[in-house]
Design an enzyme around this catalytic site. Structure first.
Site, PDB file in Angstrom:
ATOM      1  N   TYR A 144      47.301  22.119  11.825  1.00 36.07           N
ATOM      2  CA  TYR A 144      45.933  22.229  11.086  1.00 36.07           C
ATOM      3  C   TYR A 144      44.885  21.415  11.895  1.00 36.07           C
ATOM      4  O   TYR A 144      43.900  21.758  12.055  1.00 36.07           O
ATOM      5  CB  TYR A 144      46.029  21.815   9.689  1.00 36.07           C
ATOM      6  CG  TYR A 144      46.539  22.960   8.786  1.00 36.07           C
ATOM      7  CD1 TYR A 144      47.663  23.537   8.781  1.00 36.07           C
ATOM      8  CD2 TYR A 144      45.634  23.285   7.658  1.00 36.07           C
ATOM      9  CE1 TYR A 144      47.992  24.537   7.786  1.00 36.07           C
ATOM     10  CE2 TYR A 144      46.169  24.068   6.731  1.00 36.07           C
ATOM     11  CZ  TYR A 144      47.107  24.792   6.787  1.00 36.07           C
ATOM     12  OH  TYR A 144      47.476  25.714   5.826  1.00 36.07           O
ATOM     13  N   LYS A 194      61.854  25.519  12.289  1.00 35.33           N
ATOM     14  CA  LYS A 194      61.934  26.425  13.148  1.00 35.33           C
ATOM     15  C   LYS A 194      62.763  25.576  14.345  1.00 35.33           C
ATOM     16  O   LYS A 194      61.816  25.919  15.574  1.00 35.33           O
ATOM     17  CB  LYS A 194      61.024  27.357  13.383  1.00 35.33           C
ATOM     18  CG  LYS A 194      61.149  28.520  14.118  1.00 35.33           C
ATOM     19  CD  LYS A 194      61.564  29.763  13.492  1.00 35.33           C
ATOM     20  CE  LYS A 194      62.106  30.795  14.412  1.00 35.33           C
ATOM     21  NZ  LYS A 194      63.185  32.117  13.749  1.00 35.33           N
ATOM     22  N   ASP A 226      61.993  31.149   8.377  1.00 35.74           N
ATOM     23  CA  ASP A 226      62.190  32.795   8.083  1.00 35.74           C
ATOM     24  C   ASP A 226      63.390  32.942   7.068  1.00 35.74           C
ATOM     25  O   ASP A 226      63.242  33.680   6.167  1.00 35.74           O
ATOM     26  CB  ASP A 226      62.600  33.595   9.536  1.00 35.74           C
ATOM     27  CG  ASP A 226      63.376  32.825  10.253  1.00 35.74           C
ATOM     28  OD1 ASP A 226      63.663  31.722  10.414  1.00 35.74           O
ATOM     29  OD2 ASP A 226      64.364  33.621  10.976  1.00 35.74           O
ATOM     30  N   ASP A 254      53.169  28.532  -1.404  1.00 33.86           N
ATOM     31  CA  ASP A 254      52.567  29.574  -2.258  1.00 33.86           C
ATOM     32  C   ASP A 254      53.688  30.736  -2.513  1.00 33.86           C
ATOM     33  O   ASP A 254      53.483  31.304  -3.454  1.00 33.86           O
ATOM     34  CB  ASP A 254      51.508  30.434  -1.290  1.00 33.86           C
ATOM     35  CG  ASP A 254      50.094  29.818  -1.328  1.00 33.86           C
ATOM     36  OD1 ASP A 254      50.023  29.000  -2.274  1.00 33.86           O
ATOM     37  OD2 ASP A 254      49.153  30.156  -0.724  1.00 33.86           O
TER      38      ASP A 254
END
Ligand SMILES: CC(C)[C@H](C(=O)O)[C@@H](O)C(=O)O
Ligand SMILES: CC(C)[C@H](C(=O)O)[C@@H](O)C(=O)O
Lengths: 361, 361
Positions: A144, A194, A226, A254
């Protein structure tokens, strides 16, 4: 008598109407727990753009600086979506507040309340398996904010780039937040990364392991992002605390929120190292239902409870609000979106739900 | 008579046993469609590490270079998980093959087959809403391969970084792949990004819009990655083709795969601009059930069908295999994981499923 000051930023859409109910509950807390919760309202988001010319006016920022905490509603809506990105409510107000106050520690609980399982998009047996996850998301670094970010080159070879970046210090402090939270819950941290592809994720894993050594009573395991999105669907009850970087936490929190099927119930906290924080509902400004008195105020009210707990250490008051919310749900005083389609006519209004919570208090 | 050569890389875990069934089906295709499909087996993955000292031996790479396509099984397992990252099967073999052959276009279909809805972790009404998604994932760029990547600094300020990077050319070619696919399906592309935060995503969106102009019959919309993971759970039937960058596609395709509840049925294709491709099941090597003859061979067989379609243009043969698979499912010849717990004793073996598909052909 202890005294606290709160900057109240109601914002856009359903923000103002749900904030009104949170204020009712805070009024009741003042009486019951003999504290003073001084609240000052400031403009933010699209409303501030319309009235002051910018999403985060300097008087709002100053008001926040002088307060012990920010109680935030929600911002944004179609009206401001055509503005240049940097001026839009989400970026200009929310990302700026996060970064200005170094609100690195974002807590997003997601649980499926007993009796509300049928709202979940998950299969009944999964929804009933006892789902109660806390996503701990790093909020002020990662891709971000990482530099450099930009565009270079010409023609078809022109390219854009963003930098994902984490220091040991940044990872350590959010990992500590996750382990601290897990100690007060079911003692399990699942770190999401990851690491089979990203160097950042490998450092993330390394520091998570280091921090784990100081918490022998907390179990740590690692999951790839994932696989995490798969497991949240298949068996969410396996998770207690999920420790995530900024981007992965955005995604995971979310998905967890949606899994409950009741976004209108989910609060969140964004805190810095001094315990200052911004507290806001997990859902958005829902402009489609704004102003109708049908929005669920519970996420806003539970956000206020998190504020009392984390920024003011008023744990009894926070507990009391949380219990009053559960009692209200059990009493069946529910806004429409929590009811099956054929029972919507019996829905409680925004203010009826607020009143019931005050009563249960 | 047309003739093709196929490099067969069965790999680890259930790879070899499901590959045997795919070979049966390809034998049947040779006869029925009067083509020659010359197949040569090469070692890859953990098996190649054990027998040749590396996950992707040069003879395997050479064999792939000489073939028209790669039919890939699956690789990896606990035995090789302690190796340094760069030597592990997934990275050393799979990521290297993707990048060596420029296999930028990754197609991952996910559908819920009629009759198998109860396998989905989603609520029955959602699982029955007609879910049939194709994830089109960029596979050779983005944060997986972007440079620089590394670690710098000292003490607590030591930091790690990865670069997310996309050129216009890279975005354009995968966007074209998505629009081409959508034209043959339901005419809708949903592009997944995080354009409210990432510069890369903004370029992604720009190029997706440009490409859309050449496909007036295809509808394009955009969704943020966080919202995408929610919508896949809440209303997956809204999606036709999902266009994703490498990292977002990794996440979205796995969530879509899990949503079907039947990973053993899902194939994938990874192709370059010349139509050369690598075809592999979406699931992993499943070492826990390897060697028992109970693994589902359908994902491998459907991967072979994708190979015939995309690398050999043998559309009739591909159609025939896909129909034979549906007929086999309808006939109830199912491996155990597709059956309810109390019917597992009637499960078909890996080879019985292969035989039935050949019969249906
Ligand atoms: C509005 C957006 C920038 C923000 C984010 O991605 O952090 C939102 O999705 C959130 O999760 O609070
Ligand atoms: C093994 C791993 C590097 C790989 C990826 O992330 O691409 C896998 O998850 C996949 O999706 O094929």
């Amino acid at each position: 008598m202890s005294q606290y000051s709160i900057a109240v930023l109601a914002g856009d859409g359903i923000g103002p109407e749900v904030m009104q109910e949170a204020n009712k509950v805070l009024d009741a807390v003042e009486k019951k727990f003999n504290v003073t919760l001084n609240r000052t309202a400031y403009p933010v988001g699209g409303y501030a753009i319309d009235t002051e010319g910018e999403a985060l006016p300097s008087k709002t920022l100053l008001g926040c600086e002088q307060a012990d905490a920010i109680l935030f509603g929600s911002i944004g809506g179609p009206k401001w979506d055509t503005l240049p990105l940097e001026q839009r409510p989400e970026r200009a107000a929310l990302l700026t507040l996060r970064s200005h106050f170094d609100l690195f520690s974002n807590l997003r609980p997601a649980r499926i309340y007993p009796g509300l399982e049928s709202l979940s998009p998950l299969r009944e047996d999964i929804a009933k398996s006892g789902v109660d996850v806390l996503v701990v998301r790093e909020l002020t670094s990662g891709i971000y904010f990482g530099q450099p970010k930009g565009r270079e080159g010409e023609g078809e070879e022109e390219f854009a780039y963003d930098t994902m970046r984490y220091s040991k210090r940044e990872i350590r402090r959010i990992a500590i937040a996750a382990f601290e939270a897990a100690q007060k819950r079911r003692g399990k941290v699942t770190s999401v990364d990851k690491a089979n592809v990203l160097v950042t994720s490998r450092l993330w894993r390394e520091i998570a392991e280091e921090v784990a050594k100081d918490y022998p009573d907390v179990e740590l395991d690692h999951i790839y992002i994932d696989n995490a999105t798969m497991q949240i669907m298949k068996n969410p009850a396996q998770f207690d605390v999920m420790l995530c970087s900024n981007l992965f936490g955005d995604i995971v929190s979310d998905e967890c929120a949606m899994m409950t099927g009741s976004m209108g119930l989910l609060p969140s906290a964004s805190m810095n190292e001094e315990g200052f924080g911004l507290y806001e509902p997990a859902g958005g400004s829902a402009p489609d239902i704004a102003g109708q008195g049908i929005a669920n105020p519970i996420a806003q009210i539970l956000s206020a409870a998190m504020m009392l707990r984390f920024s003011m250490n008023l744990n009894d008051a926070a507990d009391a609000i949380e219990k009053a919310v559960v009692a209200t749900l059990e009493a069946g005083v529910l806004t429409g979106e929590l009811l099956p389609a054929d029972k919507r006519s019996q829905a409680a209004s925004t203010s009826q739900v607020g009143d019931e919570i005050v009563k249960q208090l």
